[in-house]
Design a protein around this motif. Structure first.
Motif, PDB file in Angstrom:
ATOM      1  N   SER A  64      21.128  -4.560 -29.210  1.00 37.16           N
ATOM      2  CA  SER A  64      19.713  -4.173 -29.213  1.00 37.16           C
ATOM      3  C   SER A  64      18.853  -5.180 -28.452  1.00 37.16           C
ATOM      4  CB  SER A  64      19.210  -4.013 -30.644  1.00 37.16           C
ATOM      5  OG  SER A  64      19.132  -5.264 -31.305  1.00 37.16           O
ATOM      6  N   ARG A  65      19.262  -6.439 -28.465  1.00 41.82           N
ATOM      7  CA  ARG A  65      18.510  -7.468 -27.752  1.00 41.82           C
ATOM      8  C   ARG A  65      18.759  -7.438 -26.246  1.00 41.82           C
ATOM      9  NH1 ARG A  65      19.881 -12.295 -32.105  1.00 41.82           N
ATOM     10  NH2 ARG A  65      18.094 -11.951 -33.491  1.00 41.82           N
ATOM     11  N   ALA A  66      19.885  -6.845 -25.854  1.00 35.09           N
ATOM     12  CA  ALA A  66      20.270  -6.863 -24.437  1.00 35.09           C
ATOM     13  C   ALA A  66      19.729  -5.689 -23.647  1.00 35.09           C
ATOM     14  CB  ALA A  66      21.796  -6.895 -24.314  1.00 35.09           C
ATOM     15  N   VAL A  67      19.420  -4.570 -24.318  1.00 31.20           N
ATOM     16  CA  VAL A  67      19.067  -3.340 -23.616  1.00 31.20           C
ATOM     17  C   VAL A  67      17.552  -3.152 -23.552  1.00 31.20           C
ATOM     18  CG1 VAL A  67      21.232  -2.257 -24.264  1.00 31.20           C
ATOM     19  CG2 VAL A  67      19.204  -1.914 -25.712  1.00 31.20           C
ATOM     20  N   TRP A  68      17.155  -2.157 -22.780  1.00 31.26           N
ATOM     21  CA  TRP A  68      15.738  -1.835 -22.655  1.00 31.26           C
ATOM     22  C   TRP A  68      15.200  -1.177 -23.924  1.00 31.26           C
ATOM     23  CZ3 TRP A  68      13.875   3.462 -21.200  1.00 31.26           C
ATOM     24  CH2 TRP A  68      12.463   3.510 -21.169  1.00 31.26           C
ATOM     25  N   ARG A  69      15.989  -0.210 -24.470  1.00 27.98           N
ATOM     26  CA  ARG A  69      15.484   0.590 -25.588  1.00 27.98           C
ATOM     27  C   ARG A  69      16.641   1.012 -26.475  1.00 27.98           C
ATOM     28  NH1 ARG A  69      13.242   6.117 -26.403  1.00 27.98           N
ATOM     29  NH2 ARG A  69      11.225   5.921 -27.436  1.00 27.98           N
ATOM     30  N   ASP A  70      16.466   0.909 -27.796  1.00 23.96           N
ATOM     31  CA  ASP A  70      17.516   1.355 -28.713  1.00 23.96           C
ATOM     32  C   ASP A  70      16.903   2.267 -29.780  1.00 23.96           C
ATOM     33  OD1 ASP A  70      17.278  -0.498 -31.470  1.00 23.96           O
ATOM     34  OD2 ASP A  70      16.492  -1.480 -29.689  1.00 23.96           O
ATOM     35  N   ARG A  71      17.648   3.335 -30.072  1.00 24.75           N
ATOM     36  CA  ARG A  71      17.229   4.302 -31.080  1.00 24.75           C
ATOM     37  C   ARG A  71      18.464   4.853 -31.793  1.00 24.75           C
ATOM     38  NH1 ARG A  71      13.142   2.269 -30.007  1.00 24.75           N
ATOM     39  NH2 ARG A  71      11.082   3.173 -29.608  1.00 24.75           N
ATOM     40  N   GLY A  72      18.284   5.312 -33.036  1.00 23.01           N
ATOM     41  CA  GLY A  72      19.381   5.948 -33.763  1.00 23.01           C
ATOM     42  C   GLY A  72      19.125   7.440 -33.866  1.00 23.01           C
ATOM     43  N   TYR A  73      19.416   8.174 -32.793  1.00 20.35           N
ATOM     44  CA  TYR A  73      19.121   9.611 -32.779  1.00 20.35           C
ATOM     45  C   TYR A  73      20.042  10.401 -33.709  1.00 20.35           C
ATOM     46  CZ  TYR A  73      16.277   8.548 -28.670  1.00 20.35           C
ATOM     47  OH  TYR A  73      15.334   8.035 -27.818  1.00 20.35           O
ATOM     48  N   GLY A  74      21.299  10.058 -33.767  1.00 22.37           N
ATOM     49  CA  GLY A  74      22.203  10.634 -34.747  1.00 22.37           C
ATOM     50  C   GLY A  74      22.942  11.892 -34.324  1.00 22.37           C
ATOM     51  N   ASP A  75      24.206  11.972 -34.831  1.00 29.14           N
ATOM     52  CA  ASP A  75      25.071  13.145 -34.676  1.00 29.14           C
ATOM     53  C   ASP A  75      25.342  13.472 -33.203  1.00 29.14           C
ATOM     54  OD1 ASP A  75      25.286  13.447 -37.502  1.00 29.14           O
ATOM     55  OD2 ASP A  75      23.325  14.415 -37.531  1.00 29.14           O
ATOM     56  N   THR A  76      25.371  14.753 -32.852  1.00 33.93           N
ATOM     57  CA  THR A  76      25.785  15.182 -31.514  1.00 33.93           C
ATOM     58  C   THR A  76      24.724  14.947 -30.442  1.00 33.93           C
ATOM     59  OG1 THR A  76      27.260  16.888 -32.405  1.00 33.93           O
ATOM     60  CG2 THR A  76      26.481  17.202 -30.153  1.00 33.93           C
ATOM     61  N   TRP A  77      23.474  15.067 -30.812  1.00 31.01           N
ATOM     62  CA  TRP A  77      22.399  15.112 -29.810  1.00 31.01           C
ATOM     63  C   TRP A  77      22.394  13.933 -28.847  1.00 31.01           C
ATOM     64  CZ3 TRP A  77      16.631  13.869 -30.013  1.00 31.01           C
ATOM     65  CH2 TRP A  77      15.966  14.536 -28.982  1.00 31.01           C
TER      66      TRP A  77
END
Length: 276
Positions: A193-206
């Motif tokens: 999370s510290r290395a990337v531009w943006r992090d999210r937990g969208y979940g499942d297949t999507w």
């Protein structure tokens, strides 16, 4: 379960014609959508707990039965691995089915759930369909035939992963903090999370489909079964991405997954295994 794909490179050439199999998979998805949507958000939906304490609804069971019924009539010599009714038949040509991926969303009336249908040949996922009927979306692919998605009011669009080539410019989805913590890799997730531009937990297949559309560069999770990810493999790879387990092996039986835009696959593997 040991998969024949554990010893087969998923990038190995495939000479077969998968057109009929892909057409069948799309018809299976049509039948599944009709069954699942008929009970979606129903006030009297029947829900029970399985032995592993996960939920199962009457729609999960009915949807898998519908898929199995068509396969029994049209592909009686093929094997089947389904989440609800287990494994039957030969594994040389095996249909791998998750009737409703995201049952927790389904039973809550949240439209983010998916029917996943794959055909694995000699253990390698070659055909994949991911259908989200509550949102009117579908993604599909077969080896050598490209990866595609429907576009409301227009012709199907071919999928292509992004060309982002720096981790610091990447957008990633990690599914859930709990998954990473359970396998003792929460420090890896924090470093990611510290290395990337943006992090999210969208979940499942999507999020996997967002990656195939070029909107994300990384998706990873733990605790996945073959039916959770088999259909995603050809969609990601035919869109130009790469799909392995979290350690970089071509396997759907390792209980982990890592999908990227391909360009960043090795850098992400290095990041996840580097010392803090």
């Amino acid at each position: 379960m040991t998969s024949p794909a554990d010893s087969v490179s998923w990038s190995a050439p495939f000479d077969g014609d998968l057109g009929d199999d892909l057409a069948l998979a799309l018809r299976l998805a049509d039948a599944a959508d009709a069954v699942s949507m008929a009970r979606f958000d129903a006030a009297d939906l029947e829900v029970s707990l399985k032995a592993d304490a996960s939920h199962v609804t009457e729609a999960d069971l009915a949807t898998e039965r519908a898929i199995r019924g068509i396969l029994a009539a049209e592909r009686p010599s093929d094997g089947i691995l389904g989440e609800e009714f287990g494994t039957s038949g030969d594994v040389t040509r095996q249909w791998i089915v998750d009737p409703i991926d995201g049952t927790a969303n389904y039973l809550k009336g949240i439209p983010m759930w998916t029917t996943l249908i794959a055909l694995a040949i000699d253990g390698v996922p070659r055909v994949g369909v991911a259908s989200q009927p509550a949102l009117g979306r579908r993604w599909w692919a077969a080896t050598g035939l490209g990866a595609w998605t429907n576009v409301p009011g227009a012709e199907a669009r071919r999928l292509q992963v992004s060309g982002v080539d720096r981790i610091e410019d990447a957008s990633v989805s990690f599914q859930s903090i709990e998954q990473w913590d359970e396998v003792g890799r929460s420090d890896d997730l924090l470093r990611l999370s510290r290395a990337v531009w943006r992090d999210r937990g969208y979940g499942d297949t999507w999020p996997y489909m967002l990656l195939a559309e070029g909107r994300l560069e990384f998706v990873a999770e733990f605790g996945v079964k073959e039916y959770d990810i088999a259909a995603l493999v050809p969609i990601i790879t035919e869109a130009g991405g790469r799909f392995t387990d979290i350690d970089g092996a071509d396997s759907i039986a390792s209980r982990s997954s890592l999908a990227t835009n391909g360009i960043l696959h090795t850098p992400f593997l290095s990041l996840l295994t580097s010392a803090t």
